[in-house]
Design a protein around this motif. Structure first.
Motif, PDB file in Angstrom:
ATOM      1  N   ALA A   1       0.632  -1.161   0.056  1.00  0.00           N
ATOM      2  CA  ALA A   1       0.010  -0.098  -0.019  1.00  0.00           C
ATOM      3  C   ALA A   1       0.977   1.446  -0.058  1.00  0.00           C
ATOM      4  CB  ALA A   1      -0.875   0.033   1.298  1.00  0.00           C
ATOM      5  N   TYR A   2       2.007   1.419   0.835  1.00  0.00           N
ATOM      6  CA  TYR A   2       2.820   2.286   0.590  1.00  0.00           C
ATOM      7  C   TYR A   2       3.522   2.739  -0.360  1.00  0.00           C
ATOM      8  CZ  TYR A   2       2.068   2.873   5.796  1.00  0.00           C
ATOM      9  OH  TYR A   2       1.601   3.185   7.008  1.00  0.00           O
ATOM     10  N   GLY A   3       3.607   1.596  -1.174  1.00  0.00           N
ATOM     11  CA  GLY A   3       4.070   1.648  -2.633  1.00  0.00           C
ATOM     12  C   GLY A   3       3.272   2.731  -3.655  1.00  0.00           C
ATOM     13  N   THR A   4       1.959   2.692  -3.209  1.00  0.00           N
ATOM     14  CA  THR A   4       1.011   3.704  -4.169  1.00  0.00           C
ATOM     15  C   THR A   4       1.297   5.291  -3.557  1.00  0.00           C
ATOM     16  OG1 THR A   4      -0.713   3.165  -2.739  1.00  0.00           O
ATOM     17  CG2 THR A   4      -0.432   1.845  -4.515  1.00  0.00           C
ATOM     18  N   ASP A   5       0.667   5.961  -4.258  1.00  0.00           N
ATOM     19  CA  ASP A   5       0.696   7.375  -3.870  1.00  0.00           C
ATOM     20  C   ASP A   5      -0.194   7.707  -2.742  1.00  0.00           C
ATOM     21  OD1 ASP A   5       2.569   7.809  -6.155  1.00  0.00           O
ATOM     22  OD2 ASP A   5       0.886   8.619  -7.409  1.00  0.00           O
ATOM     23  N   GLY A   6      -1.331   7.134  -2.646  1.00  0.00           N
ATOM     24  CA  GLY A   6      -2.427   7.326  -1.553  1.00  0.00           C
ATOM     25  C   GLY A   6      -2.029   6.390  -0.653  1.00  0.00           C
ATOM     26  N   ALA A   7      -1.198   5.648  -0.396  1.00  0.00           N
ATOM     27  CA  ALA A   7      -1.445   4.358   0.573  1.00  0.00           C
ATOM     28  C   ALA A   7      -2.802   3.500   0.509  1.00  0.00           C
ATOM     29  CB  ALA A   7      -1.024   4.967   1.827  1.00  0.00           C
ATOM     30  N   ILE A   8      -2.876   2.995  -0.614  1.00  0.00           N
ATOM     31  CA  ILE A   8      -4.145   2.257  -1.120  1.00  0.00           C
ATOM     32  C   ILE A   8      -3.882   1.061  -1.258  1.00  0.00           C
ATOM     33  CG2 ILE A   8      -6.003   2.105  -2.563  1.00  0.00           C
ATOM     34  CD1 ILE A   8      -5.743   5.142  -3.206  1.00  0.00           C
ATOM     35  N   LEU A   9      -4.840   0.065  -0.769  1.00  0.00           N
ATOM     36  CA  LEU A   9      -4.619  -1.426  -0.866  1.00  0.00           C
ATOM     37  C   LEU A   9      -5.858  -2.048  -1.468  1.00  0.00           C
ATOM     38  CD1 LEU A   9      -2.843  -4.223  -0.392  1.00  0.00           C
ATOM     39  CD2 LEU A   9      -3.829  -4.288   1.684  1.00  0.00           C
ATOM     40  N   ASP A  10      -5.810  -2.401  -2.764  1.00  0.00           N
ATOM     41  CA  ASP A  10      -6.977  -2.730  -3.632  1.00  0.00           C
ATOM     42  C   ASP A  10      -6.903  -4.384  -3.643  1.00  0.00           C
ATOM     43  OD1 ASP A  10      -4.862  -3.402  -5.204  1.00  0.00           O
ATOM     44  OD2 ASP A  10      -5.660  -2.341  -6.911  1.00  0.00           O
ATOM     45  N   GLN A  11      -8.018  -5.042  -3.923  1.00  0.00           N
ATOM     46  CA  GLN A  11      -8.270  -6.164  -3.960  1.00  0.00           C
ATOM     47  C   GLN A  11      -7.385  -6.982  -4.630  1.00  0.00           C
ATOM     48  OE1 GLN A  11     -11.594  -8.883  -5.646  1.00  0.00           O
ATOM     49  NE2 GLN A  11     -12.486  -7.770  -4.039  1.00  0.00           N
ATOM     50  N   GLN A  12      -6.863  -6.771  -5.866  1.00  0.00           N
ATOM     51  CA  GLN A  12      -5.865  -7.219  -6.504  1.00  0.00           C
ATOM     52  C   GLN A  12      -4.598  -7.543  -5.944  1.00  0.00           C
ATOM     53  OE1 GLN A  12      -5.313  -5.741 -10.431  1.00  0.00           O
ATOM     54  NE2 GLN A  12      -3.861  -7.307 -11.141  1.00  0.00           N
TER      55      GLN A  12
ATOM     56  N   PHE B   1      -3.947  -7.084  -2.795  1.00  0.00           N
ATOM     57  CA  PHE B   1      -4.069  -8.005  -1.663  1.00  0.00           C
ATOM     58  C   PHE B   1      -4.018  -9.428  -1.693  1.00  0.00           C
ATOM     59  CE2 PHE B   1      -7.318  -9.952   1.600  1.00  0.00           C
ATOM     60  CZ  PHE B   1      -6.760  -9.435   2.651  1.00  0.00           C
ATOM     61  N   PHE B   2      -4.598  -9.911  -2.796  1.00  0.00           N
ATOM     62  CA  PHE B   2      -4.557 -11.395  -3.037  1.00  0.00           C
ATOM     63  C   PHE B   2      -3.040 -11.720  -3.781  1.00  0.00           C
ATOM     64  CE2 PHE B   2      -9.231 -11.150  -3.220  1.00  0.00           C
ATOM     65  CZ  PHE B   2      -9.363 -11.949  -2.092  1.00  0.00           C
ATOM     66  N   LYS B   3      -2.762 -10.718  -4.734  1.00  0.00           N
ATOM     67  CA  LYS B   3      -1.416 -10.839  -5.208  1.00  0.00           C
ATOM     68  C   LYS B   3      -0.200 -10.859  -4.279  1.00  0.00           C
ATOM     69  CE  LYS B   3       1.225 -11.170  -8.991  1.00  0.00           C
ATOM     70  NZ  LYS B   3       1.328 -12.400  -9.869  1.00  0.00           N
TER      71      LYS B   3
ATOM     72  N   LYS C   1       3.187 -16.926  -0.443  1.00  0.00           N
ATOM     73  CA  LYS C   1       3.173 -18.128  -0.222  1.00  0.00           C
ATOM     74  C   LYS C   1       4.220 -18.842  -1.083  1.00  0.00           C
ATOM     75  CE  LYS C   1      -0.891 -20.348  -0.470  1.00  0.00           C
ATOM     76  NZ  LYS C   1      -2.185 -20.948  -1.009  1.00  0.00           N
ATOM     77  N   LYS C   2       4.614 -18.255  -2.329  1.00  0.00           N
ATOM     78  CA  LYS C   2       5.652 -18.812  -3.037  1.00  0.00           C
ATOM     79  C   LYS C   2       7.047 -18.540  -2.465  1.00  0.00           C
ATOM     80  CE  LYS C   2       3.783 -17.493  -7.509  1.00  0.00           C
ATOM     81  NZ  LYS C   2       3.536 -16.718  -8.762  1.00  0.00           N
ATOM     82  N   GLY C   3       7.023 -17.543  -1.673  1.00  0.00           N
ATOM     83  CA  GLY C   3       8.499 -17.412  -0.942  1.00  0.00           C
ATOM     84  C   GLY C   3       8.524 -18.570   0.052  1.00  0.00           C
ATOM     85  N   MET C   4       7.593 -18.778   0.862  1.00  0.00           N
ATOM     86  CA  MET C   4       7.507 -19.743   2.033  1.00  0.00           C
ATOM     87  C   MET C   4       7.999 -21.061   1.149  1.00  0.00           C
ATOM     88  SD  MET C   4       4.665 -18.314   4.279  1.00  0.00           S
ATOM     89  CE  MET C   4       4.756 -20.192   5.340  1.00  0.00           C
ATOM     90  N   ALA C   5       7.267 -21.472   0.224  1.00  0.00           N
ATOM     91  CA  ALA C   5       7.685 -22.586  -0.639  1.00  0.00           C
ATOM     92  C   ALA C   5       8.940 -22.806  -1.032  1.00  0.00           C
ATOM     93  CB  ALA C   5       6.292 -22.912  -1.869  1.00  0.00           C
ATOM     94  N   GLU C   6       9.558 -21.950  -1.508  1.00  0.00           N
ATOM     95  CA  GLU C   6      11.069 -21.828  -1.867  1.00  0.00           C
ATOM     96  C   GLU C   6      11.843 -21.942  -0.567  1.00  0.00           C
ATOM     97  OE1 GLU C   6      13.803 -21.606  -4.813  1.00  0.00           O
ATOM     98  OE2 GLU C   6      11.705 -21.682  -4.965  1.00  0.00           O
ATOM     99  N   LYS C   7      11.531 -21.371   0.452  1.00  0.00           N
ATOM    100  CA  LYS C   7      12.062 -21.480   1.698  1.00  0.00           C
ATOM    101  C   LYS C   7      12.100 -22.902   2.161  1.00  0.00           C
ATOM    102  CE  LYS C   7      11.858 -16.677   3.277  1.00  0.00           C
ATOM    103  NZ  LYS C   7      11.116 -16.033   4.399  1.00  0.00           N
ATOM    104  N   GLU C   8      10.595 -23.545   2.067  1.00  0.00           N
ATOM    105  CA  GLU C   8      10.824 -24.859   2.408  1.00  0.00           C
ATOM    106  C   GLU C   8      11.427 -25.975   1.850  1.00  0.00           C
ATOM    107  OE1 GLU C   8       6.561 -27.323   3.306  1.00  0.00           O
ATOM    108  OE2 GLU C   8       6.702 -25.547   3.459  1.00  0.00           O
ATOM    109  N   SER C   9      11.620 -25.658   0.501  1.00  0.00           N
ATOM    110  CA  SER C   9      12.431 -26.330  -0.594  1.00  0.00           C
ATOM    111  C   SER C   9      13.871 -26.503  -0.148  1.00  0.00           C
ATOM    112  CB  SER C   9      12.264 -26.101  -1.878  1.00  0.00           C
ATOM    113  OG  SER C   9      12.574 -24.878  -2.322  1.00  0.00           O
ATOM    114  N   TRP C  10      14.236 -25.122   0.053  1.00  0.00           N
ATOM    115  CA  TRP C  10      15.644 -24.824   0.567  1.00  0.00           C
ATOM    116  C   TRP C  10      16.133 -25.799   1.814  1.00  0.00           C
ATOM    117  CZ3 TRP C  10      15.899 -19.050  -0.003  1.00  0.00           C
ATOM    118  CH2 TRP C  10      15.749 -18.595  -1.303  1.00  0.00           C
ATOM    119  N   MET C  11      15.200 -25.686   2.786  1.00  0.00           N
ATOM    120  CA  MET C  11      15.157 -26.450   4.082  1.00  0.00           C
ATOM    121  C   MET C  11      15.194 -27.999   3.758  1.00  0.00           C
ATOM    122  SD  MET C  11      12.944 -24.249   6.815  1.00  0.00           S
ATOM    123  CE  MET C  11      13.162 -25.379   7.973  1.00  0.00           C
ATOM    124  N   LYS C  12      14.330 -28.302   3.054  1.00  0.00           N
ATOM    125  CA  LYS C  12      14.336 -29.872   2.538  1.00  0.00           C
ATOM    126  C   LYS C  12      15.636 -30.381   2.149  1.00  0.00           C
ATOM    127  CE  LYS C  12      11.555 -33.307   0.336  1.00  0.00           C
ATOM    128  NZ  LYS C  12      10.177 -33.416  -0.557  1.00  0.00           N
TER     129      LYS C  12
END
Length: 598
Positions: free
Chosen positions: A553-564, A566-568, A574-585
């Motif tokens: 949100a702070y990456g926008t001009d008005g500190a706005i967090l839209d739905q897209q 939010f889910f992105k 989740k992708k970052g956590m999966a990558e860390k999990e693969s490294w640990m494995k």
């Protein structure tokens, strides 16, 4: 009567009509001129036959009508010829006008070309004139520069000549002065030698006289001191007092330093503590006074700000109440272990921890599930002071580890409220002495630790945290009174955590100047979807996800967090956590392979 006259008149009119105006004079002789009279005869005969016809008058009228028609046609043709002539005349006039216009355009074009050519010649003449002027100026400037260079060269040459003459003059002068001094010294050589000789003799006599007088005085004083018994006794007494004073001051300084370190300082092994140090008293006098006296300090819930499963929440509340009552009744504290079934986590998750927690226990759970927060809240709820140390700091101490461990427990005993000692990464130095290869220094440190924790105490409480509790020494496991397992939050807990962290980081962010985030198209349905997608997230992971929303949100001009967005953000997290999990494995597989090779 009338019919005959009419018939005669009719015949006359036909004859007059058909008869030629100039009849030939002779029929036979006319052929000589090329005229055939037979045609006229046939025409006359036809006229007579026509006059004898009943339709003679109609034929005459027809002939007249035809003649009139021919005349009209001739008149029309004449009019057409006249119109055509008029049209030709008009076309001739237009052609003459067009020719005149073309002639005028050609003249105009010619005049324009002449004007452009004259203008081009004029501009070329101006350019040639400017180039000529520029060339003259460049030549003049070049001549001036050459003149300046010649003048500068003459000036430098003059200066060089002057410097050379000055140098020659100075050399001649210095040479003359040196020759004069040499000549004078040669003439006064005997006098100078005599002077030096006399000065050296006087200095030698002076030094010898001073040495003789000093030796005489020193001998007389020493003889007088040695013959006087009272002076000898006084000297021995003063020297003894000085030695005793130096030794006493050194010993007192060491004792005072250790006392101050035990009371006001902290051991080198302690990373963080709630006990007040001297520097903290000067930096924060008001809060330090309140903590010392207890004025203005309110009791805090040990599970405040922690979202846990219902059965775990009940178990931890019982431990908090039990610890608080144990402190009030001065009973021995119990030791805790915070761990997971296959992995032991760290005890503290936040930097600002509360005081007061005095149980030797083991807490179990994945990283970021609230173990550290509970430990700090437990300390504060029970009215205990706390200290945090890590097992990784003990091994590098080597031989000094035993001394530092004893200092740690001596320092813990000086706490008037009681102290909770939290050992993070305890398996780093509490490993089994039978199954693991440890150094002699580490073995001695473990023995010292076991000696200090071998009996129940109402002065301190141990809380261990480890990723590998199975590596603990049997004696350490025997000292653990209770183990608490922290599991990953369920759907209900995740829903509460997400709402709590959205309130904390987006709607009411901490910090005086922090800007609030404006959410667009984010409601209960979107939050419920995130709750489903964050299965397997720990509390720390959900907290980091909320911080990632705030950063997006702070990456926008008005500190706005839209739905897209939010889910992105959830998807990227989740992708970052999966990558860390693969490294640990991969790391675990590699460690297992290396262990098998050995």
């Amino acid at each position: 009567m009338f019919g005959g006259a009419g018939k005669k008149k009719k015949e006359e009119s036909l004859s007059s009509v058909m008869a030629p105006e100039n009849p030939p004079s002779g029929s036979r002789n006319s052929s000589v001129t090329g005229f055939d009279p037979e045609g006229l005869e046939r025409a006359a005969k036809a006229a007579r036959e026509l006059d004898a016809s009943r339709n003679a008058s109609s034929a005459i009228e027809l002939i007249k009508t035809q003649e009139a028609t021919k005349q009209h046609e001739a008149a029309a043709k004449r009019a057409e010829y006249e119109a055509y002539a008029q049209q030709l005349k008009q076309q001739n006039i237009q052609a003459e006008a067009e020719e005149a216009r073309k002639t005028l355009d050609a003249q105009t074009q010619h005049e324009r070309h002449r004007a452009e050519y004259r203008d081009e010649l004029e501009r070329k003449r101006q350019v040639d004139m400017l180039n000529a002027q520029k060339y003259m100026q460049d030549e003049q400037l070049k001549k001036q520069e050459e003149m300046v260079e010649r003048q500068e060269a003459m000036r430098r040459k003059t200066a060089e000549i002057e410097a050379e003459l000055r140098t020659k003059t100075e050399l001649a002068k210095a040479r003359a002065e040196a020759e004069g001094r040499i000549r004078q010294e040669r003439e006064n050589h005997d006098l100078i030698l005599e002077k030096v000789r006399l000065e050296a003799g006087e200095q030698r006599d002076t030094v010898l006289k001073a040495i003789a007088d000093g030796g005489k005085l020193l001998g007389e004083g020493l003889s007088s001191y040695l013959t006087d018994g009272e002076k000898l006794r006084n000297t021995a007494f003063v020297v003894s007092l000085m030695a005793v004073g130096v030794y006493s001051a050194k010993t007192a300084a060491g004792i005072g330093g250790r006392f101050i370190e035990a009371r006001l300082g902290k051991p080198s092994l302690v990373r963080e503590t709630s006990r007040i140090a001297v520097s903290q008293m000067f930096k924060q006098p008001i809060s330090s006074f309140q903590r010392l006296t207890g004025i203005g300090m309110k009791s805090q819930d040990a599970l405040k700000g922690i979202v846990l499963e219902e059965s775990l929440d009940s178990q931890l509340r019982k431990i908090a109440v039990s610890t608080a009552h144990t402190k009030k009744n001065r009973a021995p504290f119990r030791h805790l272990l915070l761990h997971e079934l296959t992995k032991l986590s760290i005890f503290c998750r936040y930097d600002n921890i509360s005081h007061d927690c005095l149980l030797p226990n083991l807490f179990i759970g994945p990283p970021g599930t609230g173990k550290t927060m509970f430990a700090k809240g437990l300390a504060h709820h029970s009215g205990l002071e706390y200290a945090i140390l890590t097992g990784g700091d003990i091994a590098p101490l080597g031989r000094d580890a035993v001394t530092e461990i004893h200092k740690l427990f001596e320092w813990a005993k000086t706490s008037r409220k009681g102290l909770l000692l939290f050992v993070d990464e305890a398996d780093a130095f509490l490993q089994s002495r039978e199954t693991n290869k440890i150094s002699e220094d580490q073995r001695n440190a473990l023995n010292a630790f076991l000696y200090r924790t071998g009996t129940e105490s109402d002065q301190f409480m141990m809380v261990y945290a480890s990723n590998q509790p199975s590596q603990f020494d049997e004696a350490v496991l025997d000292r653990i009174d209770e183990m608490v397992e922290f599991d990953l939050p369920g759907e209900h807990e995740r829903r509460k955590m997400i709402a709590m962290y959205i309130e904390k980081y987006l709607l009411n962010p901490p910090g005086r100047w922090a800007k609030k985030v404006t959410t667009v198209d984010i409601g209960d349905e979107e939050i419920e979807r995130v709750v489903k997608e964050t299965e397997g997230f720990s509390g720390r992971a959900i907290s980091k996800l909320a911080i990632a929303w705030q950063a997006a949100a702070y990456g926008t001009d008005g500190a706005i967090l839209d739905q897209q967005t939010f889910f992105k953000t959830v998807e990227n997290h989740k992708k970052g956590m999966a990558e860390k999990e693969s490294w640990m494995k991969h790391a675990m597989e590699r460690a297992k392979m290396l262990t098998q090779d050995r």
